[in-house]
Design a protein around this motif. Structure first.
Motif, mmCIF file in Angstrom:
data_model
loop_
_atom_site.group_PDB
_atom_site.id
_atom_site.type_symbol
_atom_site.label_atom_id
_atom_site.label_comp_id
_atom_site.label_asym_id
_atom_site.label_seq_id
_atom_site.Cartn_x
_atom_site.Cartn_y
_atom_site.Cartn_z
ATOM 1 N N ASN A 36 7.844 12.511 -4.372
ATOM 2 C CA ASN A 36 7.656 13.960 -4.469
ATOM 3 C C ASN A 36 6.762 14.504 -3.364
ATOM 4 O O ASN A 36 6.394 15.687 -3.402
ATOM 5 N N ASP A 37 6.405 13.678 -2.416
ATOM 6 C CA ASP A 37 5.478 14.102 -1.378
ATOM 7 C C ASP A 37 6.031 15.301 -0.606
ATOM 8 O O ASP A 37 7.189 15.295 -0.156
ATOM 9 N N ASN A 38 5.211 16.320 -0.474
ATOM 10 C CA ASN A 38 5.653 17.538 0.212
ATOM 11 C C ASN A 38 5.914 17.310 1.697
ATOM 12 O O ASN A 38 6.758 17.989 2.297
ATOM 13 N N GLY A 39 5.198 16.367 2.316
ATOM 14 C CA GLY A 39 5.413 16.116 3.733
ATOM 15 C C GLY A 39 6.813 15.595 4.020
ATOM 16 O O GLY A 39 7.463 16.008 4.987
ATOM 17 N N ILE A 40 7.300 14.680 3.166
ATOM 18 C CA ILE A 40 8.646 14.134 3.362
ATOM 19 C C ILE A 40 9.700 15.202 3.122
ATOM 20 O O ILE A 40 10.636 15.371 3.912
ATOM 21 N N VAL B 232 8.074 4.106 4.628
ATOM 22 C CA VAL B 232 9.450 3.666 4.361
ATOM 23 C C VAL B 232 10.268 4.808 3.787
ATOM 24 O O VAL B 232 11.412 5.055 4.196
ATOM 25 N N PHE B 233 9.691 5.555 2.830
ATOM 26 C CA PHE B 233 10.419 6.654 2.201
ATOM 27 C C PHE B 233 10.736 7.776 3.191
ATOM 28 O O PHE B 233 11.688 8.522 2.996
ATOM 29 N N SER B 234 9.943 7.896 4.240
ATOM 30 C CA SER B 234 10.163 8.986 5.195
ATOM 31 C C SER B 234 11.452 8.809 5.992
ATOM 32 O O SER B 234 11.934 9.766 6.595
ATOM 33 N N PRO C 201 0.838 -1.213 0.000
ATOM 34 C CA PRO C 201 0.000 0.000 0.000
ATOM 35 C C PRO C 201 0.865 1.252 0.000
ATOM 36 O O PRO C 201 1.993 1.272 0.500
ATOM 37 N N SER C 202 0.306 2.301 -0.581
ATOM 38 C CA SER C 202 1.055 3.553 -0.685
ATOM 39 C C SER C 202 1.380 4.138 0.686
ATOM 40 O O SER C 202 2.423 4.776 0.859
ATOM 41 N N GLU C 203 0.514 3.909 1.672
ATOM 42 C CA GLU C 203 0.796 4.425 3.007
ATOM 43 C C GLU C 203 2.052 3.784 3.611
ATOM 44 O O GLU C 203 2.860 4.466 4.257
ATOM 45 N N MET C 204 2.221 2.466 3.370
ATOM 46 C CA MET C 204 3.405 1.801 3.884
ATOM 47 C C MET C 204 4.656 2.264 3.149
ATOM 48 O O MET C 204 5.723 2.456 3.768
ATOM 49 N N LEU C 205 4.559 2.448 1.832
ATOM 50 C CA LEU C 205 5.706 2.944 1.076
ATOM 51 C C LEU C 205 6.096 4.345 1.515
ATOM 52 O O LEU C 205 7.288 4.669 1.617
#
Length: 411
Positions: free
Chosen positions: A128-132, A104-106, A97-101
């Motif tokens: 490209n997530d702005n939060g990370i 991990v990316f964070s 799921p995208s939430e788990m990925l």
């Protein structure tokens, strides 16, 4: 006590002869040698208390008793003789799921996050997530601004992160972080190259500036089929006015198939002072020079040789050593002058060299025929780690009448 098929299997496992009730149908002749025991006989043997003959459980089995025996035989083998193997499910990180990925990316740093974004389009959008990227940006630059908003007749402060996540497009903080990192490195480099040596007229701390920027040099050999061979491992030797770069390897491509050699300056997109630059991270190339290697021994100038290697010079400033017996590349050496070396190694592109600004000599208002004057000459002759001559000559001049083809002539 085992009966029927169980008894026959036990006898088969012990290597014993089959019993009378599985040797054949009732009434069969007992003359002649006994038949060899096979698993097919076990399948065809009737159980005690049942009539002999095929079991009519389906039309196909009743129509063809031979096929019935083969089918039952295969079933017995798969049940008793082969272990059960269950197929393993295919596990793929993209199926997560995208939430788990995103979780991990964070935990990745900026360089690793940029590398992950190059895997595929799905990972690119997640990376490209702005939060990370806002978390990475805040840990490096620590923004202190606050945004004021009106809500239910009262004023409250909203942190920069809350407003930035909702009002910015995906990838905004990624670009902001990259641009600010590049600007910070450029500021440190300009601070180091500002002091100038009065004898050479060159920056005093060129070596430190190159280390801060993470600058390195590579050569790319291109063959006639268009394939590129990148040589990165090099030995550096810094002098007062230049840097010498030596590439050596045992895996050089064949000289006969090579067409061009390109010299690049390479800097990491996000230099990190705490560790060495990663070869797999995002980097930028700046073309410094391009050389043609077709008919190298005929188109270049031979400058020396010994029992093992021949030296050939290519303009500007490149030496190629060839093995005499094999006529293959032994090493490549380049000597780069410090004059605007940082600009040439960083401000060009992968296909276009950096254009140096035009050099306008100082005009002599008193006597135009006087020619060039008040020049300083710094001469530095060295070979590898040995220095042969290093000196500075001041207040040099040259009259126009002594210039021939742009050079000073005594005759």
């Amino acid at each position: 006590m085992a009966t029927g098929r169980g008894r026959a299997l036990r006898q088969y496992g012990r290597g014993a002869a089959p019993a009378a009730d599985v040797a054949g149908p009732p009434g069969a002749a007992e003359t002649g040698p006994p038949r060899p025991f096979t698993p097919a006989a076990v399948a065809a043997a009737p159980r005690p208390g049942r009539a002999a003959g095929p079991r009519n459980r389906s039309k196909s089995f009743a129509a063809r008793p031979g096929e019935c025996s083969e089918t039952v035989n295969a079933g017995i083998k798969s049940l008793y003789l082969t272990p059960s193997i269950k197929p393993k499910p295919n596990l793929c990180i993209e199926s997560m799921p995208s939430e788990m990925l995103m979780k991990v990316f964070s935990y990745l740093d900026a360089v690793s996050l940029l590398c992950v974004g190059c895997v595929n389009k799905y990972f690119y959008h997640l990376a490209n997530d702005n939060g990370i990227w806002l978390k990475i940006y805040s840990s490096s630059f620590q923004p202190k601004r606050t945004i004021w908003k009106m809500k239910s007749e009262r004023t409250e402060t909203v942190s920069l992160g809350c407003a930035a996540l909702h009002d910015r497009r995906p990838g905004y903080w990624k670009k902001e972080y990259i641009f600010k990192q590049i600007a910070a490195v450029k500021t440190r480099v300009m601070r180091l190259v500002k002091p100038v040596d009065p004898y050479t007229g060159l920056p005093c701390k060129n070596k430190e500036a190159m280390k801060v920027s993470g600058l390195s040099w590579i050569i790319v050999l291109k063959d006639k089929n268009g394939k590129e061979h990148v040589m990165e491992k090099a030995n550096l030797s810094f002098k007062d006015t230049s840097v010498t770069i030596l590439w050596h390897s045992r895996n050089w491509p064949c000289l006969d198939i090579l067409s061009t050699l390109k010299l690049f300056g390479v800097i990491p997109l996000l230099p990190d002072q705490s560790r060495a630059p990663s070869k797999n991270g995002p980097r930028r190339r700046s073309l410094i020079a391009e050389y043609h290697l077709a008919n190298l021994t005929e188109s270049s100038v031979a400058v020396g040789a010994d029992k093992l290697v021949q030296l050939f010079s290519l303009n500007p400033g490149l030496l190629v050593g060839l093995w005499r017996e094999e006529n293959e590349i032994a090493f490549v050496m380049a000597s780069l002058h410090y004059h605007q070396l940082l600009e040439r190694s960083t401000l060009g592109s992968a296909t276009v060299q950096y254009a140096l600004p035009p050099n306008k000599p100082v005009l002599d208002d008193i006597d135009p025929e006087y020619g060039l004057h008040d020049y300083n000459l710094h001469l530095d002759m060295h070979g590898g780690s040995c220095t042969y001559l290093c000196g500075t000559f001041k207040s040099l001049f040259c009259r126009k009448g002594l210039l021939r083809d742009g050079c000073y002539s005594l005759g």
